[in-house]
Design an enzyme around this catalytic site. Structure first.
Site, PDB file in Angstrom:
ATOM      1  N   LYS A   1       0.835  -1.206   0.000  1.00  0.00           N
ATOM      2  CA  LYS A   1       0.000   0.000   0.000  1.00  0.00           C
ATOM      3  C   LYS A   1       0.872   1.261   0.000  1.00  0.00           C
ATOM      4  O   LYS A   1       2.092   1.166   0.253  1.00  0.00           O
ATOM      5  CB  LYS A   1      -0.923  -0.015   1.226  1.00  0.00           C
ATOM      6  CG  LYS A   1      -0.182  -0.002   2.554  1.00  0.00           C
ATOM      7  CD  LYS A   1      -1.112  -0.332   3.730  1.00  0.00           C
ATOM      8  CE  LYS A   1      -0.348  -0.321   5.034  1.00  0.00           C
ATOM      9  NZ  LYS A   1      -1.142  -0.842   6.160  1.00  0.00           N
TER      10      LYS A   1
ATOM     11  N   TYR B   1      16.936  30.321   7.766  1.00  0.00           N
ATOM     12  CA  TYR B   1      15.791  31.118   8.193  1.00  0.00           C
ATOM     13  C   TYR B   1      15.788  31.351   9.704  1.00  0.00           C
ATOM     14  O   TYR B   1      16.135  30.456  10.485  1.00  0.00           O
ATOM     15  CB  TYR B   1      14.479  30.400   7.831  1.00  0.00           C
ATOM     16  CG  TYR B   1      14.094  30.518   6.379  1.00  0.00           C
ATOM     17  CD1 TYR B   1      13.874  31.764   5.786  1.00  0.00           C
ATOM     18  CD2 TYR B   1      13.931  29.380   5.594  1.00  0.00           C
ATOM     19  CE1 TYR B   1      13.510  31.860   4.458  1.00  0.00           C
ATOM     20  CE2 TYR B   1      13.554  29.465   4.267  1.00  0.00           C
ATOM     21  CZ  TYR B   1      13.345  30.711   3.702  1.00  0.00           C
ATOM     22  OH  TYR B   1      12.982  30.803   2.388  1.00  0.00           O
TER      23      TYR B   1
ATOM     24  N   MET C   1      12.539  24.492   2.351  1.00  0.00           N
ATOM     25  CA  MET C   1      11.705  23.681   1.462  1.00  0.00           C
ATOM     26  C   MET C   1      12.555  22.770   0.566  1.00  0.00           C
ATOM     27  O   MET C   1      12.248  21.592   0.393  1.00  0.00           O
ATOM     28  CB  MET C   1      10.829  24.595   0.609  1.00  0.00           C
ATOM     29  CG  MET C   1       9.848  23.839  -0.267  1.00  0.00           C
ATOM     30  SD  MET C   1       8.898  24.921  -1.333  1.00  0.00           S
ATOM     31  CE  MET C   1       7.864  25.774  -0.161  1.00  0.00           C
TER      32      MET C   1
END
Ligand SMILES: *Cc1c(COP(=O)(O)O)cnc(C)c1O
Length: 344
Positions: free
Chosen positions: A33, A242, A290
């Site tokens: 799955k 950041y 990101m």
């Protein structure tokens, strides 16, 4: 190339299946799955089928349909979520075997596809999917008349061998299925390790195949190497990333590597995570971005061209611990941007 390489070792996968099969006192299926726990259901299932696996499990009918296209006719494809409204044509056309979970699903299946194979999922205490004892009592004669392929249930606490829930669910499963003369399945990876009492006719390992806990003897299957885009020197007092969360305390070398939280490298793991250059461990510094991560490479003798996040030095479970999660989530979060390389 500024994308990371995810290497998937199909022979390690097969070794893991064989090791779990050797511990199963019965037939051993494979759970593929969620796109084969993030490693590619098509490739994973074809490799396992080649090694002799003939029964597969997926979560949803759509997954079953695409698995059927990858495997062709022959292997049995079972669907945990059962026969949902709208699934009838796909179940019939792709020869899928739904694990029916409720009276409603039974009715739907028996009316629409009276000749089609099915199994029944029973709830033995997890309260997630399947028929409860009273419901099963009322419906079992009807179901048994139509010849289910399997009666199955799932253990809630199998990763903890001492948990009293395990024998309790085993006893309930026995009460619900003893003497019915239908093949039975209770154990996933954790259940296999609990011993023969839990095995019945078929085991259903997932995570252990892919190198994850609770199968401590698993061989790692996934290796993730992330290219270094740039290396810079920073002076004491300078910050990286950041929100300036990391400030250099010594003259440092910082490598910026080409992957981030958009690739499933969970931001919350932050500075708990490590990367490896050969045998040397290097610490993540600053916030995970990101598409990029800063890594402290000050102590390396040579400038690395890539750093390893997953592999022989750091398993999916070690990384999971850094993120406060489980290996399953690390695997199924693995990014779509990675260049995927399958080792035969
Ligand atoms: C996911 C799942 C499995 C496989 O479990 P692992 O812990 O990954 O081995 C087996 N059975 C059911 C019902 C599942 O949902």
């Amino acid at each position: 190339m500024a994308t990371a390489t995810l290497s998937i070792d199909l022979s390690a996968l097969i070794d893991n299946w064989r090791a779990l099969d050797a511990r199963s006192a019965c037939e051993t299926a494979a759970v593929v799955k969620a796109d084969g726990y993030g490693l590619g259901a098509d490739r994973v299932a074809r490799a396992l089928n080649h090694a002799g696996v003939t029964r597969f499990f997926v979560a949803a009918t759509e997954e079953g349909a695409s698995l059927r296209e990858a495997l062709g006719p022959g292997p049995e494809i079972n669907v945990f979520s059962g026969h949902m409204s709208g699934d009838t044509d796909m179940i019939a056309d792709m020869t899928l075997t739904p694990m029916l979970n409720s009276a409603e699903q039974m009715l739907r299946h028996f009316e629409a596809l009276p000749q089609a194979p099915f199994g029944v999922q029973l709830d033995t205490g997890m309260n997630r999917l399947g028929m409860e004892p009273a419901e099963w009592d009322a419906l079992k004669d009807i179901a048994l008349d139509l010849g289910p392929t399997l009666l199955m249930s799932h253990l809630a606490c199998a990763d903890d061998p001492e948990h009293p829930m395990n024998p309790q669910q085993l006893a309930t499963f026995r009460q619900m299925t003893d003497g019915l003369n239908v093949p039975r399945s209770l154990a996933a990876t954790g259940g296999i390790l609990l011993g023969e009492d839990y095995h019945f006719d078929l085991t259903r390992p997932g995570v252990g195949l892919y190198g994850g806990m609770p199968f401590v003897d698993a061989t790692p299957v996934a290796q993730l190497d992330i290219p270094v885009i740039q290396i810079r020197d920073v002076e004491p007092g300078e910050s990286v990333g950041y929100s300036n969360t990391w400030i250099a305390e010594r003259p440092s070398r910082v490598a910026t590597i080409a992957a981030g939280y958009a690739d499933g490298i969970i931001r919350a793991m932050g500075e708990n995570a490590w990367l490896h250059a050969g045998d040397d461990a290097c610490k993540v510094i600053g916030r995970i971005s990101m598409d990029m991560i800063g890594v402290d490479v000050t102590d390396l003798a040579e400038e690395p061209t890539s750093l390893q996040l997953l592999g022989s030095h750091q398993s999916v479970d070690t990384l999971a611990e850094a993120a406060g999660t489980i290996g399953y989530e690390i695997l199924t979060s693995l990014g779509q941007r990675y260049y995927r390389r399958y080792k035969p």
